[in-house]
Design a protein around this motif. Sequence first.
Motif, PDB file in Angstrom:
ATOM      1  N   GLU A 117     -13.263  35.600  53.181  1.00 35.02           N
ATOM      2  CA  GLU A 117     -12.380  35.140  54.104  1.00 35.02           C
ATOM      3  C   GLU A 117     -12.571  35.394  55.741  1.00 35.02           C
ATOM      4  O   GLU A 117     -13.080  36.793  55.607  1.00 35.02           O
ATOM      5  CB  GLU A 117     -11.091  35.915  53.759  1.00 35.02           C
ATOM      6  N   SER A 173     -11.214  32.811  58.358  1.00 34.74           N
ATOM      7  CA  SER A 173     -10.837  31.837  58.602  1.00 34.74           C
ATOM      8  C   SER A 173     -10.411  32.310  60.275  1.00 34.74           C
ATOM      9  O   SER A 173      -9.568  31.085  60.914  1.00 34.74           O
ATOM     10  CB  SER A 173      -9.569  30.918  57.891  1.00 34.74           C
ATOM     11  N   THR A 184     -12.980  30.989  51.761  1.00 36.70           N
ATOM     12  CA  THR A 184     -11.902  30.380  52.059  1.00 36.70           C
ATOM     13  C   THR A 184     -12.964  29.318  52.628  1.00 36.70           C
ATOM     14  O   THR A 184     -13.934  29.098  53.828  1.00 36.70           O
ATOM     15  CB  THR A 184     -11.450  31.190  53.450  1.00 36.70           C
ATOM     16  N   GLY A 200      -8.224  26.753  59.531  1.00 39.02           N
ATOM     17  CA  GLY A 200      -8.521  27.794  60.042  1.00 39.02           C
ATOM     18  C   GLY A 200      -9.382  27.461  61.350  1.00 39.02           C
ATOM     19  O   GLY A 200      -9.613  26.106  61.601  1.00 39.02           O
ATOM     20  N   HIS A 202      -7.078  28.466  52.344  1.00 38.91           N
ATOM     21  CA  HIS A 202      -6.006  29.203  53.025  1.00 38.91           C
ATOM     22  C   HIS A 202      -4.693  30.132  52.036  1.00 38.91           C
ATOM     23  O   HIS A 202      -4.445  30.930  51.694  1.00 38.91           O
ATOM     24  CB  HIS A 202      -6.070  29.615  54.726  1.00 38.91           C
ATOM     25  N   HIS A 224      -3.264  32.845  49.934  1.00 42.27           N
ATOM     26  CA  HIS A 224      -1.690  33.263  49.875  1.00 42.27           C
ATOM     27  C   HIS A 224      -1.248  33.574  49.070  1.00 42.27           C
ATOM     28  O   HIS A 224      -0.371  34.498  48.523  1.00 42.27           O
ATOM     29  CB  HIS A 224      -1.405  32.792  51.249  1.00 42.27           C
ATOM     30  N   ASP A 266      -4.332  38.318  56.351  1.00 40.85           N
ATOM     31  CA  ASP A 266      -5.609  38.082  55.472  1.00 40.85           C
ATOM     32  C   ASP A 266      -6.592  38.874  55.017  1.00 40.85           C
ATOM     33  O   ASP A 266      -6.673  39.912  55.309  1.00 40.85           O
ATOM     34  CB  ASP A 266      -5.846  37.079  56.831  1.00 40.85           C
ATOM     35  N   ILE A 311      -8.932  35.315  48.141  1.00 45.89           N
ATOM     36  CA  ILE A 311      -9.186  34.166  48.225  1.00 45.89           C
ATOM     37  C   ILE A 311     -10.011  34.360  47.136  1.00 45.89           C
ATOM     38  O   ILE A 311     -10.202  33.323  45.661  1.00 45.89           O
ATOM     39  CB  ILE A 311     -10.178  34.417  48.803  1.00 45.89           C
TER      40      ILE A 311
END
Length: 384
Positions: free
Chosen positions: A52, A54, A124, A128, A156, A160, A347, A352
């Motif tokens: 990740e 982003s 991701t 972003g 993304h 989540h 994050d 992810i």
Amino acid sequence: MAPAATRAVLFSFSTEVRIFHLSSSRDGKDFMMTVVEQPTSAWVPGPTLGIETSCDETAASVLAADGSVLSNIITSQHAVHRRFGGVVPELASRAHIESIEDVSAEALQQAGLTWTNLTGIAVTQGPGLAGALLVGVNYAKAIAYALNIPVVGVSHLEGHIASAWLQDPAFPLPCVVLVVSGGHTHLYYKKPSGHCRLLGSTRDDAAGEAFDKGAQLLGLEYPGGPAIDRLAREGNPDAIPFPRSYLKVGSLDFSFSGVKTALLYALQAMHERSRAARAADLAAGYQEAIVAVLVDKAFAAVRSSGARALAVVGGVSANSRLRALLQQRATSEGLHLSLPPLAYCTDNAAMIAAAGRQALCAGLRASLDIDAQASLTSPFAQAL
Ligand code: KG4
Ligand code: ZN
């Protein structure tokens, strides 16, 4: 030797690509994964690396074959951006390049694995910052190519949403999912099939944005959400009233521009000294106006959809007052509540990897042509 991301850029492929938008309804409010497929053989679940990049966290995580989290490494760039009061995209990309290799190696080491143990990679793809995403996507593609294992690009938001099941894989469906982050305030109804239906979203600022902008007005440091959360603990939420925006009766949409303006006016009406003296009350009242609406609308969505479970995910779900109110209400209404641990709220790459693992299990693959998509809204775009 060139930094990892630069080396990764050297790989360029051209393969036949088919794009699947697994979103269906005519009003565009339904979606599943958007994946670029490259025909490959079936995937046997094994250790999966998630990446990740982003925004301003460089994160890598390894999930075991059964989906449990073996490691979840997050390097925050807050110190880099703090003096600018917000994320500077150029600096974010650079910081990702500098740390992605170490963060990934640490995730593997903490998982007790080596590169060759990996069977799949999830990264991701968007939405972003373009440059920031590019670092993760190219790094993931390079590793996938070198190891000859599949890679998938993950939204993304899907990440989540998947975080709600990381700690509690048996969390029931159907459920309502409230995604509250710096970029999103979205309410979804998630069906047992995995389909999500958008029930409501913000008409202006996202909840996290409201926290960040409010903190800026109060002169607090970046990132603003945790700063307001801390300061509010010393204040009285009822001392200074703030407007709560519910929009029209029955609406599951949100609006936070009014409360932000109310904070600005309240500050303008105060002398410098009373601003400082009342900062904690201002923070507490402001926070309360945001979280009360989030809680009321999330539970209204549960009632109107007939679901018996609620998941709240995204950076703002780390807010201590929001967590307390959600827990109280879920207990009194006898509702299943998934409120991921703090490491899975802001994050991270475990979420992810979890979303990517589902895609890989479903037989979906990305081609090595996939690129970062800064405004990856599809299929969300159609839902807004
Ligand atoms: O999910 P996230 O890490 O990144 C995005 O996808 O945007 O969310 C970041 C947002 C920021 O706006 C940050 O201020 C907010 O989450 N946030 C909080 C708290 N921790 C992070 N907001 C309120 N209270 C917190 N404790
Ligand atoms: Zn996020």
